[in-house]
Design a protein around this motif. Structure first.
Motif, PDB file in Angstrom:
ATOM      1  N   UNK A  48       0.818  -1.207   0.000  1.00  0.00           N
ATOM      2  CA  UNK A  48       0.000   0.000   0.000  1.00  0.00           C
ATOM      3  C   UNK A  48       0.854   1.261   0.000  1.00  0.00           C
ATOM      4  N   UNK A  49       2.008   1.231   0.667  1.00  0.00           N
ATOM      5  CA  UNK A  49       2.903   2.389   0.625  1.00  0.00           C
ATOM      6  C   UNK A  49       3.433   2.591  -0.792  1.00  0.00           C
ATOM      7  N   UNK A  50       3.831   1.501  -1.439  1.00  0.00           N
ATOM      8  CA  UNK A  50       4.308   1.613  -2.819  1.00  0.00           C
ATOM      9  C   UNK A  50       3.207   2.155  -3.729  1.00  0.00           C
ATOM     10  N   UNK A  51       1.981   1.672  -3.535  1.00  0.00           N
ATOM     11  CA  UNK A  51       0.846   2.160  -4.323  1.00  0.00           C
ATOM     12  C   UNK A  51       0.603   3.636  -4.075  1.00  0.00           C
ATOM     13  N   UNK A  52       0.578   4.044  -2.802  1.00  0.00           N
ATOM     14  CA  UNK A  52       0.296   5.433  -2.470  1.00  0.00           C
ATOM     15  C   UNK A  52       1.344   6.393  -2.982  1.00  0.00           C
ATOM     16  N   UNK A  53       2.608   6.025  -2.857  1.00  0.00           N
ATOM     17  CA  UNK A  53       3.685   6.888  -3.342  1.00  0.00           C
ATOM     18  C   UNK A  53       3.642   7.011  -4.863  1.00  0.00           C
ATOM     19  N   UNK A  54       3.391   5.884  -5.530  1.00  0.00           N
ATOM     20  CA  UNK A  54       3.296   5.925  -6.991  1.00  0.00           C
ATOM     21  C   UNK A  54       2.138   6.766  -7.461  1.00  0.00           C
ATOM     22  N   UNK A  55       1.007   6.698  -6.761  1.00  0.00           N
ATOM     23  CA  UNK A  55      -0.161   7.499  -7.135  1.00  0.00           C
ATOM     24  C   UNK A  55       0.106   8.992  -6.988  1.00  0.00           C
ATOM     25  N   UNK A  56       1.034   9.350  -6.106  1.00  0.00           N
ATOM     26  CA  UNK A  56       1.398  10.752  -5.910  1.00  0.00           C
ATOM     27  C   UNK A  56       2.499  11.201  -6.868  1.00  0.00           C
ATOM     28  N   UNK A  57       2.856  10.331  -7.784  1.00  0.00           N
ATOM     29  CA  UNK A  57       3.816  10.713  -8.818  1.00  0.00           C
ATOM     30  C   UNK A  57       5.264  10.493  -8.447  1.00  0.00           C
ATOM     31  N   UNK A  58       5.537   9.828  -7.333  1.00  0.00           N
ATOM     32  CA  UNK A  58       6.912   9.552  -6.937  1.00  0.00           C
ATOM     33  C   UNK A  58       7.394   8.266  -7.603  1.00  0.00           C
ATOM     34  N   UNK A 295      -3.137  17.930  -3.580  1.00  0.00           N
ATOM     35  CA  UNK A 295      -2.752  19.337  -3.519  1.00  0.00           C
ATOM     36  C   UNK A 295      -3.975  20.249  -3.486  1.00  0.00           C
ATOM     37  N   UNK A 296      -5.007  19.895  -4.244  1.00  0.00           N
ATOM     38  CA  UNK A 296      -6.217  20.711  -4.262  1.00  0.00           C
ATOM     39  C   UNK A 296      -6.912  20.679  -2.903  1.00  0.00           C
ATOM     40  N   UNK A 297      -7.008  19.493  -2.312  1.00  0.00           N
ATOM     41  CA  UNK A 297      -7.659  19.365  -1.011  1.00  0.00           C
ATOM     42  C   UNK A 297      -6.875  20.103   0.072  1.00  0.00           C
TER      43      UNK A 297
END
Length: 312
Positions: A48-58, A295-297
Motif C-alpha cells: 500500500x505504501x508503494x501504491x500510495x507513493x506511486x499514485x502521488x507521482x513519486x 494538492x487541491x484538497x
C-alpha cells in the motif's frame, strides 16, 4: 547525478483475506452469515505504501520476499497492474498472509499468519545496495528481514522512514527501526504516554521528526527543534467504510511533502488528507489519492483555516 527512484520501499508484502463482521469484538457463535462476503486480495503495508507513493507521482520501487505460490501470484499481479517496479526474493516459508475482520464502522482486527517467517530470512545485501544506490529515500517496513537492511541503507547515504504501527513503546523488536530512521511514524493505539515515547525516539535515535497518528483525533508531530504539535484530522469527502491502509496513506502523503521540501506541518496536512481518502476505500479494494487531488484538497483546507483565523 539524479536518482532512478524517489523512494525504495522495503518489505511489507502480503495477502489479506477480508471478512466483514457485524461487530468487533465478535461474540462467540457457532456460525455467522457474512455479507458482503469474504474476499482475498493482495496488499499489506509495503504494497500500500508503494501504491500510495506511486499514485502521488513519486518514482517508486518495491523489494520484498514472497513465495512461489498463489498468494505470491496475487502480489506480482498487484504490482504489474499498477506499474510499480517490484524486485522479489524467494521466501521459503511462503507468502505472508493475514485475515482482516472489518466491522460496519470500518474498524479492523488483523490476524497475521506468523508461520511464514524464518530466522534465516534475508534480503540479499548486494541487491539492497544496488537498489539503494539508485534511490533518494528508503521506507522500511518492520518485517523481520528489513532490520538487517538499515545499516546498508545508511551506508548508501539514504534518508530512511519507517512505520512502527501499534508499537507499545516497550517491545525491543521495534527499537532498531525506531532508532534507525530519520522519519518515524507510530500509532497511538498501544502507547500509554505518546509524547514521552516520541521524545525517546528523538533522543535515542537519528530521527528528525516523529509522527504519532491517532485516527479520528488527528496526529501529533514532534521535531527536535519544537514542541508537540497537534494536527487535526481531515473529514473525508465520502463516507468512511474502512480504516485499513489509512496509516500507510498518511505516511505516503507526509513523505510526498518531505521529499518536495515542505515544512513538517505541511507534510502532516498532506498525510491527513491522504489518510482521510484511504478511509473511503473498501477493504476489498486498493486505491490511493493522486497528486492533483491531494494538492487541491490541502489548498482548500489551508484557505478555509486562514479565512476562519482572519474572521476570528
Amino acid at each position: 547525478m539524479s536518482s532512478e527512484y524517489d523512494v525504495l520501499v522495503l518489505g511489507g508484502s502480503g495477502v489479506d483475506t477480508i471478512v466483514y463482521v457485524p461487530e468487533l469484538p465478535l461474540p462467540y457463535a457457532d456460525s455467522y452469515m457474512i455479507r458482503p462476503g469474504i474476499e482475498t486480495r493482495a496488499g499489506q503495508t509495503g504494497d500500500f505504501v508503494a501504491l500510495g507513493l506511486g499514485s502521488l507521482g513519486l518514482r517508486t520501487h518495491h523489494i520484498d520476499m514472497i513465495g512461489d505460490d498463489p498468494s505470491g501470484d496475487l502480489i506480482r499481479a498487484f504490482h504489474r497492474a499498477r506499474d510499480i517496479g517490484f524486485t522479489e526474493v524467494p521466501l521459503p516459508g511462503g507468502t505472508k498472509r493475514a485475515v482482516n475482520l472489518v466491522d460496519p464502522d470500518g474498524r479492523r482486527l488483523s490476524l497475521y499468519d506468523d508461520s511464514r517467517s524464518r530466522d534465516s530470512d534475508r534480503l540479499p545485501e548486494d541487491l539492497v545496495r544496488k537498489l539503494a544506490a539508485a534511490s533518494r529515500h528508503a521506507h522500511v517496513s518492520i518485517t523481520y528481514p528489513c532490520a538487517f537492511t538499515l545499516p546498508l541503507l545508511r551506508e548508501a547515504g539514504l534518508t530512511i522512514s519507517t512505520d512502527l504501527h501499534n508499537w507499545d513503546g516497550e517491545n525491543p523488536y521495534h527499537e532498531a527501526f525506531a532508532y534507525g530512521a530519520d522519519v518515524v511514524f507510530v500509532s497511538t493505539t498501544a502507547l500509554t504516554d505518546t509524547e514521552r515515547t516520541m521524545r525517546r525516539i528523538l533522543e535515542r535515535g537519528r530521527a528528525e521528526v516523529v509522527v504519532a497518528t491517532a485516527g479520528s483525533e488527528g496526529s501529533y508531530l514532534l521535531t527536535a527543534a519544537g514542541d508537540l504539535v497537534h494536527v487535526p484530522a481531515v473529514t473525508p469527502r465520502e463516507p468512511v467504510v474502512d480504516s485499513n491502509g489509512a496509516g500507510d496513506a498518511y505516511a505516503c502523503g507526509f513523505l510526498f511533502g518531505r521529499l518536495a521540501g515542505e515544512s513538517p506541518e505541511r507534510c502532516a496536512l498532506y498525510g491527513a488528507v491522504a489518510g482521510a481518502y484511504a478511509c473511503t476505500v473498501p477493504a476489498t479494494g486498493s486505491d490511493a489519492i493522486g497528486r492533483a487531488a491531494l494538492l487541491a484538497e490541502a489548498a482548500a483546507i489551508t484557505g478555509s483555516r486562514t479565512a476562519a483565523t482572519d474572521a476570528g
